[in-house]
Design a protein around this motif. Structure first.
Motif, mmCIF file in Angstrom:
data_model
loop_
_atom_site.group_PDB
_atom_site.id
_atom_site.type_symbol
_atom_site.label_atom_id
_atom_site.label_comp_id
_atom_site.label_asym_id
_atom_site.label_seq_id
_atom_site.Cartn_x
_atom_site.Cartn_y
_atom_site.Cartn_z
ATOM 1 N N ALA A 169 -27.269 2.574 5.841
ATOM 2 C CA ALA A 169 -27.339 1.457 4.898
ATOM 3 C C ALA A 169 -26.693 0.188 5.427
ATOM 4 O O ALA A 169 -26.900 -0.893 4.881
ATOM 5 C CB ALA A 169 -26.666 1.860 3.590
ATOM 6 N N GLU A 170 -25.915 0.331 6.493
ATOM 7 C CA GLU A 170 -25.230 -0.832 7.065
ATOM 8 C C GLU A 170 -26.226 -1.833 7.643
ATOM 9 O O GLU A 170 -25.959 -3.035 7.720
ATOM 10 C CB GLU A 170 -24.314 -0.323 8.174
ATOM 11 C CG GLU A 170 -23.305 -1.272 8.707
ATOM 12 C CD GLU A 170 -22.593 -0.666 9.900
ATOM 13 O OE1 GLU A 170 -22.292 0.541 9.857
ATOM 14 O OE2 GLU A 170 -22.374 -1.402 10.881
ATOM 15 N N VAL A 171 -27.381 -1.334 8.066
ATOM 16 C CA VAL A 171 -28.345 -2.175 8.767
ATOM 17 C C VAL A 171 -29.214 -2.956 7.794
ATOM 18 O O VAL A 171 -29.682 -2.420 6.798
ATOM 19 C CB VAL A 171 -29.239 -1.295 9.677
ATOM 20 C CG1 VAL A 171 -30.542 -2.007 10.025
ATOM 21 C CG2 VAL A 171 -28.502 -0.941 10.950
ATOM 22 N N ARG A 172 -29.419 -4.238 8.118
ATOM 23 C CA ARG A 172 -30.409 -5.037 7.399
ATOM 24 C C ARG A 172 -31.475 -5.430 8.417
ATOM 25 O O ARG A 172 -31.140 -5.859 9.517
ATOM 26 C CB ARG A 172 -29.766 -6.300 6.828
ATOM 27 C CG ARG A 172 -28.642 -5.993 5.882
ATOM 28 C CD ARG A 172 -27.971 -7.258 5.396
ATOM 29 N NE ARG A 172 -26.798 -6.910 4.605
ATOM 30 C CZ ARG A 172 -26.185 -7.721 3.778
ATOM 31 N NH1 ARG A 172 -26.609 -8.940 3.626
ATOM 32 N NH2 ARG A 172 -25.129 -7.330 3.099
ATOM 33 N N GLY A 173 -32.730 -5.259 8.051
ATOM 34 C CA GLY A 173 -33.816 -5.567 8.988
ATOM 35 C C GLY A 173 -33.735 -6.984 9.523
ATOM 36 O O GLY A 173 -33.927 -7.228 10.713
ATOM 37 N N GLY A 174 -33.402 -7.920 8.629
ATOM 38 C CA GLY A 174 -33.297 -9.312 9.068
ATOM 39 C C GLY A 174 -32.190 -9.499 10.084
ATOM 40 O O GLY A 174 -32.317 -10.292 11.016
ATOM 41 N N GLY A 175 -31.105 -8.745 9.925
ATOM 42 C CA GLY A 175 -29.990 -8.847 10.852
ATOM 43 C C GLY A 175 -30.357 -8.345 12.233
ATOM 44 O O GLY A 175 -29.976 -8.933 13.243
ATOM 45 N N ILE A 176 -31.113 -7.248 12.303
ATOM 46 C CA ILE A 176 -31.539 -6.710 13.593
ATOM 47 C C ILE A 176 -32.488 -7.691 14.281
ATOM 48 O O ILE A 176 -32.387 -7.938 15.485
ATOM 49 C CB ILE A 176 -32.202 -5.331 13.405
ATOM 50 C CG1 ILE A 176 -31.169 -4.327 12.877
ATOM 51 C CG2 ILE A 176 -32.828 -4.848 14.704
ATOM 52 C CD1 ILE A 176 -30.022 -4.038 13.827
ATOM 53 N N ARG A 177 -33.419 -8.249 13.513
ATOM 54 C CA ARG A 177 -34.357 -9.215 14.096
ATOM 55 C C ARG A 177 -33.617 -10.443 14.601
ATOM 56 O O ARG A 177 -33.943 -10.982 15.670
ATOM 57 C CB ARG A 177 -35.430 -9.606 13.087
ATOM 58 C CG ARG A 177 -36.413 -8.491 12.799
ATOM 59 C CD ARG A 177 -37.622 -8.950 11.993
ATOM 60 N NE ARG A 177 -38.542 -7.827 11.838
ATOM 61 C CZ ARG A 177 -38.471 -6.944 10.856
ATOM 62 N NH1 ARG A 177 -37.554 -7.068 9.928
ATOM 63 N NH2 ARG A 177 -39.321 -5.934 10.791
ATOM 64 N N LEU A 178 -32.616 -10.897 13.854
ATOM 65 C CA LEU A 178 -31.833 -12.047 14.305
ATOM 66 C C LEU A 178 -31.068 -11.705 15.581
ATOM 67 O O LEU A 178 -31.007 -12.512 16.513
ATOM 68 C CB LEU A 178 -30.864 -12.491 13.205
ATOM 69 C CG LEU A 178 -29.990 -13.697 13.541
ATOM 70 C CD1 LEU A 178 -30.826 -14.922 13.898
ATOM 71 C CD2 LEU A 178 -29.068 -14.033 12.362
ATOM 72 N N ALA A 179 -30.513 -10.488 15.631
ATOM 73 C CA ALA A 179 -29.798 -10.062 16.839
ATOM 74 C C ALA A 179 -30.738 -10.047 18.045
ATOM 75 O O ALA A 179 -30.370 -10.455 19.149
ATOM 76 C CB ALA A 179 -29.182 -8.680 16.629
ATOM 77 N N LEU A 180 -31.965 -9.601 17.831
ATOM 78 C CA LEU A 180 -32.947 -9.585 18.923
ATOM 79 C C LEU A 180 -33.283 -11.012 19.365
ATOM 80 O O LEU A 180 -33.448 -11.284 20.561
ATOM 81 C CB LEU A 180 -34.214 -8.843 18.485
ATOM 82 C CG LEU A 180 -34.067 -7.322 18.354
ATOM 83 C CD1 LEU A 180 -35.238 -6.722 17.587
ATOM 84 C CD2 LEU A 180 -33.955 -6.672 19.737
#
Lengths: 356, 98
Positions: free
Chosen positions: B34-45
């Motif tokens: 639950a810690e992960v947000r899809g938008g956060g991963i995409r921003l990190a990429l």
């Protein structure tokens, strides 16, 4: 070919959005940094700081260290709140404990931005004046951009460099004439203030480049939180004990008097909330538009600082403020006019391209 | 202890090769819950791509809620591999959940 048009348009929109977000974060940095100068300067008018004589250099330095530490603790608290709301506290802990690989760079960034830059800025404000402090800080983007270029090949386009220079000229136009009054104001230890000004420019410039290095493999929100974690430790574990035990300064007394004076505490909290979210925006801008551009747009604090100081002191800025305002805005537009696809690639192609 | 999420993304690309952002988000959700947000991963990429540690090797438009969504395929670059060496991330391979 026609079927590629929607994809090309989507790509162009994507890069433009990233560019806008990066510049928006940098603009928030400038706004909050400008506001910060008001409570940071007002704090010197409160006890125990107001009671320290202008000639009592040692005690003023100790007081600067105390206020910087309390300020850093408050900033840490606001950053913990930010990352708590975003659910990033676990990632913060994971990053912090990886000292050799990652967080040592945030420790170094903390040394540059804390003891070197913030302390230097406080020295400049205390021993010369807030205007002088603001002017000398203007040159930090040059330091940051050059270091990022030399160290990890950050691309600095001609347009970015031109925009940076125009913004600096704007800052000089805003503050330069007024600086002469402060510089000739005659504090006997004014050289400490001049040194503080140089320290702040080098410190903030280096901090951006060093933090940018760490943010290759870590989140910006987590990164700024790590950076202030180390700053709290440096001041609290190293500097203040040294001042108290070796230098024999009344550090505990200054601490007690600061936190038990509601007005001083209020100014510290207000300065800290500005500083915490200014720095959050600052670090976020680096990842999207690079250290050089992020720091250059951040230099617009010069405009905001003067506007907010004028609002609180009810003293209108001089006519040359308008000259500076035009130059800083023009410089920002020069930077923003760079094609989004060019901004999207922050490193030299020879470094960045090619699969592993 | 798990890796910081950006470091995990680099390790994932290093051990599994190139992948679309949706695949990386799904893998991150499996690893971090639950810690992960899809938008956060995409921003990190996006941040990794801007910094040159990964590169966008393909893009496509996916149907979205009314507006097509842009999707990228990422692969690790030589510079990204160097950064993984610099930061000790290579030593943590292949502890990346399948």
């Amino acid at each position: 070919m026609e079927s590629q048009l929607p994809l090309q348009r989507a790509l162009a929109r994507h890069f433009r959005r990233n560019q806008r977000w990066g510049f928006a974060w940098a603009l928030w940095t400038a706004l909050l940094w400008g506001i910060w100068y008001v409570p940071a300067t007002a704090l010197w008018s409160e006890q125990p700081y107001a009671a320290i004589g202008a000639g009592d250099t040692g005690l003023r330095l100790a007081a600067t260290a105390v206020m910087t530490w309390i300020h850093a603790i408050a900033v840490f608290g606001f950053l913990a709140l930010w990352n708590g709301v975003l659910g990033k506290l676990p990632d913060y802990l994971r990053t912090l404990v990886r000292f050799r690989g990652i967080s040592r760079w945030y420790a170094l960034a903390s040394l540059c931005g804390g003891p070197l830059a913030i302390f230097g800025s406080c020295l400049a404000m205390g021993f010369v004046g807030p205007v002088f402090a603001a002017v000398t800080s203007l040159f930090y983007p040059v330091v940051g951009a050059v270091l990022a270029r030399l160290w990890y090949h950050e691309r600095i386009s001609g347009r970015a460099a031109a925009g940076m220079c125009i913004i600096i000229l704007g800052g000089l136009a805003i503050y330069g004439p007024g600086m002469f009054g402060e510089v000739h104001g005659g504090h006997s230890m004014a050289w400490l203030g001049y040194l503080g000004g140089i320290m702040s420019a080098i410190g903030w410039g280096c901090e951006g480049a060093v933090a940018g290095r760490a943010m290759d493999v870590s989140d910006p929100d987590v990164g700024i939180h790590c950076r202030f974690s180390f700053e709290v430790l440096f001041w609290g574990v190293l500097v203040l004990p040294a001042l108290g035990w070796v230098g024999n300064f009344p550090v505990a007394g200054l601490l007690h008097d600061s936190v038990t004076n509601p007005r001083a505490l209020l100014w510290i909290v207000l300065a800290a909330v500005c500083h915490a979210y200014c720095y959050t925006a600052f670090y976020k801008s680096f990842s999207l538009i690079g250290v050089g551009r992020g720091e250059a747009i951040g230099n617009l604090y010069a405009v905001f600082a003067l506007v907010f100081i004028a609002l609180f002191t009810l003293q209108l800025p001089a006519w040359y403020f308008l000259v500076g305002l035009v130059l800083t805005v023009a410089g920002s537009f020069v930077m923003f006019s760079e094609p989004a696809e060019s901004v999207a690639a922050l490193r030299d192609p020879v470094i960045a391209e090619g699969p592993a | 202890m798990k890796l910081p999420q950006k470091g995990w993304l680099l390790c994932r690309l290093s051990s599994h090769g190139a992948d679309w952002d949706s695949g990386l988000v799904a893998a991150a959700e499996q690893a971090y819950g639950a810690e992960v947000r899809g938008g956060g991963i995409r921003l990190a990429l996006e941040e990794l791509a801007s910094a040159g540690l990964v590169q966008r090797c393909a893009e496509r438009l996916l149907p979205g809620d009314g507006v097509p969504r842009l999707s990228f395929r990422y692969q690790l670059t030589a510079f990204g591999l160097q950064r993984m060496r610099d930061t000790g991330l290579l030593a943590t391979l292949p502890v990346v959940p399948q």
